[in-house]
Design a protein around this motif. Structure first.
Motif, PDB file in Angstrom:
ATOM      1  N   LYS A 174       0.796  -1.351   0.015  1.00 50.33           N
ATOM      2  CA  LYS A 174      -0.052   0.164   0.238  1.00 50.33           C
ATOM      3  C   LYS A 174       0.802   1.202   0.071  1.00 50.33           C
ATOM      4  CE  LYS A 174      -4.380  -0.932   2.214  1.00 50.33           C
ATOM      5  NZ  LYS A 174      -5.057  -1.384   3.205  1.00 50.33           N
ATOM      6  N   GLU A 175       1.971   1.098   0.639  1.00 50.41           N
ATOM      7  CA  GLU A 175       2.791   2.159   0.630  1.00 50.41           C
ATOM      8  C   GLU A 175       3.649   2.456  -0.283  1.00 50.41           C
ATOM      9  OE1 GLU A 175       2.659   4.586   3.425  1.00 50.41           O
ATOM     10  OE2 GLU A 175       1.155   3.274   4.218  1.00 50.41           O
ATOM     11  N   LEU A 176       3.978   1.455  -1.203  1.00 49.95           N
ATOM     12  CA  LEU A 176       4.777   1.580  -2.490  1.00 49.95           C
ATOM     13  C   LEU A 176       3.630   2.121  -3.389  1.00 49.95           C
ATOM     14  CD1 LEU A 176       6.664  -1.700  -2.428  1.00 49.95           C
ATOM     15  CD2 LEU A 176       7.601   0.670  -2.299  1.00 49.95           C
ATOM     16  N   GLU A 177       2.482   1.934  -3.376  1.00 49.85           N
ATOM     17  CA  GLU A 177       1.513   2.149  -4.426  1.00 49.85           C
ATOM     18  C   GLU A 177       1.099   3.599  -4.257  1.00 49.85           C
ATOM     19  OE1 GLU A 177      -2.064  -0.032  -3.791  1.00 49.85           O
ATOM     20  OE2 GLU A 177      -1.198  -1.641  -5.211  1.00 49.85           O
ATOM     21  N   LYS A 178       1.178   4.318  -2.962  1.00 50.37           N
ATOM     22  CA  LYS A 178       0.982   5.729  -2.461  1.00 50.37           C
ATOM     23  C   LYS A 178       2.170   6.252  -3.152  1.00 50.37           C
ATOM     24  CE  LYS A 178       0.001   5.620   1.866  1.00 50.37           C
ATOM     25  NZ  LYS A 178      -0.374   5.895   3.197  1.00 50.37           N
ATOM     26  N   ALA A 179       3.356   6.139  -3.060  1.00 54.42           N
ATOM     27  CA  ALA A 179       4.438   6.505  -3.442  1.00 54.42           C
ATOM     28  C   ALA A 179       4.713   6.526  -5.105  1.00 54.42           C
ATOM     29  CB  ALA A 179       5.604   6.068  -2.862  1.00 54.42           C
ATOM     30  N   GLY A 180       3.680   6.071  -5.674  1.00 56.01           N
ATOM     31  CA  GLY A 180       3.951   5.831  -7.156  1.00 56.01           C
ATOM     32  C   GLY A 180       4.543   4.610  -7.804  1.00 56.01           C
ATOM     33  N   TYR A 181       4.766   3.842  -7.015  1.00 56.86           N
ATOM     34  CA  TYR A 181       5.217   2.327  -7.615  1.00 56.86           C
ATOM     35  C   TYR A 181       4.108   1.523  -8.023  1.00 56.86           C
ATOM     36  CZ  TYR A 181       9.780   3.442  -5.325  1.00 56.86           C
ATOM     37  OH  TYR A 181      10.899   4.137  -4.956  1.00 56.86           O
ATOM     38  N   SER A 182       4.474   0.685  -8.810  1.00 60.12           N
ATOM     39  CA  SER A 182       3.727  -0.351  -9.583  1.00 60.12           C
ATOM     40  C   SER A 182       4.380  -1.674  -9.602  1.00 60.12           C
ATOM     41  CB  SER A 182       2.998   0.066 -10.830  1.00 60.12           C
ATOM     42  OG  SER A 182       2.307   1.076 -10.600  1.00 60.12           O
ATOM     43  N   ILE A 183       3.806  -2.634  -9.810  1.00 60.62           N
ATOM     44  CA  ILE A 183       4.281  -4.206 -10.007  1.00 60.62           C
ATOM     45  C   ILE A 183       4.598  -4.245 -11.564  1.00 60.62           C
ATOM     46  CG2 ILE A 183       4.010  -6.688  -9.858  1.00 60.62           C
ATOM     47  CD1 ILE A 183       2.157  -6.410  -7.618  1.00 60.62           C
ATOM     48  N   VAL A 184       5.842  -4.638 -11.608  1.00 63.56           N
ATOM     49  CA  VAL A 184       6.289  -4.637 -13.097  1.00 63.56           C
ATOM     50  C   VAL A 184       6.576  -6.052 -13.359  1.00 63.56           C
ATOM     51  CG1 VAL A 184       6.844  -2.314 -13.494  1.00 63.56           C
ATOM     52  CG2 VAL A 184       8.680  -3.822 -12.709  1.00 63.56           C
ATOM     53  N   THR A 185       6.791  -6.487 -14.730  1.00 63.51           N
ATOM     54  CA  THR A 185       7.141  -7.839 -15.093  1.00 63.51           C
ATOM     55  C   THR A 185       8.546  -7.629 -15.765  1.00 63.51           C
ATOM     56  OG1 THR A 185       5.968  -7.920 -17.093  1.00 63.51           O
ATOM     57  CG2 THR A 185       4.924  -8.986 -15.168  1.00 63.51           C
ATOM     58  N   GLY A 186       9.362  -8.773 -16.136  1.00 60.54           N
ATOM     59  CA  GLY A 186      10.420  -8.407 -16.903  1.00 60.54           C
ATOM     60  C   GLY A 186      11.662  -8.409 -15.697  1.00 60.54           C
ATOM     61  N   LYS A 187      12.727  -7.869 -16.420  1.00 59.89           N
ATOM     62  CA  LYS A 187      13.959  -7.830 -15.884  1.00 59.89           C
ATOM     63  C   LYS A 187      14.026  -6.626 -14.655  1.00 59.89           C
ATOM     64  CE  LYS A 187      18.901  -8.091 -16.560  1.00 59.89           C
ATOM     65  NZ  LYS A 187      19.404  -9.046 -16.201  1.00 59.89           N
ATOM     66  N   ALA A 188      14.370  -6.909 -13.611  1.00 58.92           N
ATOM     67  CA  ALA A 188      14.701  -5.606 -12.517  1.00 58.92           C
ATOM     68  C   ALA A 188      15.691  -4.855 -12.831  1.00 58.92           C
ATOM     69  CB  ALA A 188      14.957  -6.404 -11.180  1.00 58.92           C
ATOM     70  N   GLN A 189      15.689  -3.563 -12.564  1.00 61.83           N
ATOM     71  CA  GLN A 189      16.712  -2.495 -13.036  1.00 61.83           C
ATOM     72  C   GLN A 189      16.938  -1.681 -11.837  1.00 61.83           C
ATOM     73  OE1 GLN A 189      14.536  -0.999 -16.300  1.00 61.83           O
ATOM     74  NE2 GLN A 189      13.830   0.881 -14.900  1.00 61.83           N
TER      75      GLN A 189
END
Length: 134
Positions: free
Chosen positions: A67-82
């Motif tokens: 929830k905190e990550l979402e509030k900060a503008g983060y989203s789950i992504v797929t593929g390679k981490a960067q």
């Protein structure tokens, strides 16, 4: 300032910090980074809120990291981490361990060793989610 430069400076701040629940653990490591880059104030909601593993587990049930990550503008992504991504790994108790990616490595705070650096390819075998600021 470029993300990798800021992140490199941030990680360097933690190199000599001893692990301490509620002050320098994997939750506070992530909260402090998110606070500095995307959501000022989140670190104050985490740092100093618990001092034992038992208190941390109770705290984590209430203060949901996703929830905190979402509030900060983060989203789950797929593929390679960067570089700059936050990785979440759920353990058998349902608690999420978190780390930050930088240049092919994951960094987190570990109870036995303080700041640890793990090869990203090795870590990706046990990662449940990659979160990226969008």
């Amino acid at each position: 300032m470029e993300t990798s430069l800021k992140l490199g400076q941030y990680i360097a701040e933690y190199k000599n910090k001893d692990f301490q629940w509620g002050q320098a653990d994997c939750n506070t490591f992530i909260a402090d980074w998110v606070d500095r880059t995307a959501n000022p104030g989140i670190a104050n909601e985490v740092i100093g809120q618990y001092s034992t593993v038992r208190e941390m587990l109770r705290f984590a049930k209430v203060k949901k990291i996703k929830k905190e990550l979402e509030k900060a503008g983060y989203s789950i992504v797929t593929g390679k981490a960067q570089t700059g991504d936050i990785l979440l790994q759920k353990d058998k108790t349902g608690f999420y361990h978190s780390s930050i990616v930088m240049h092919g490595y994951c960094y987190t705070m570990n109870e036995e060793h303080g700041l640890v650096k793990v090869d990203l390819n090795k870590q990706m075998q046990v990662i449940d989610e990659i979160w990226r600021i969008v």
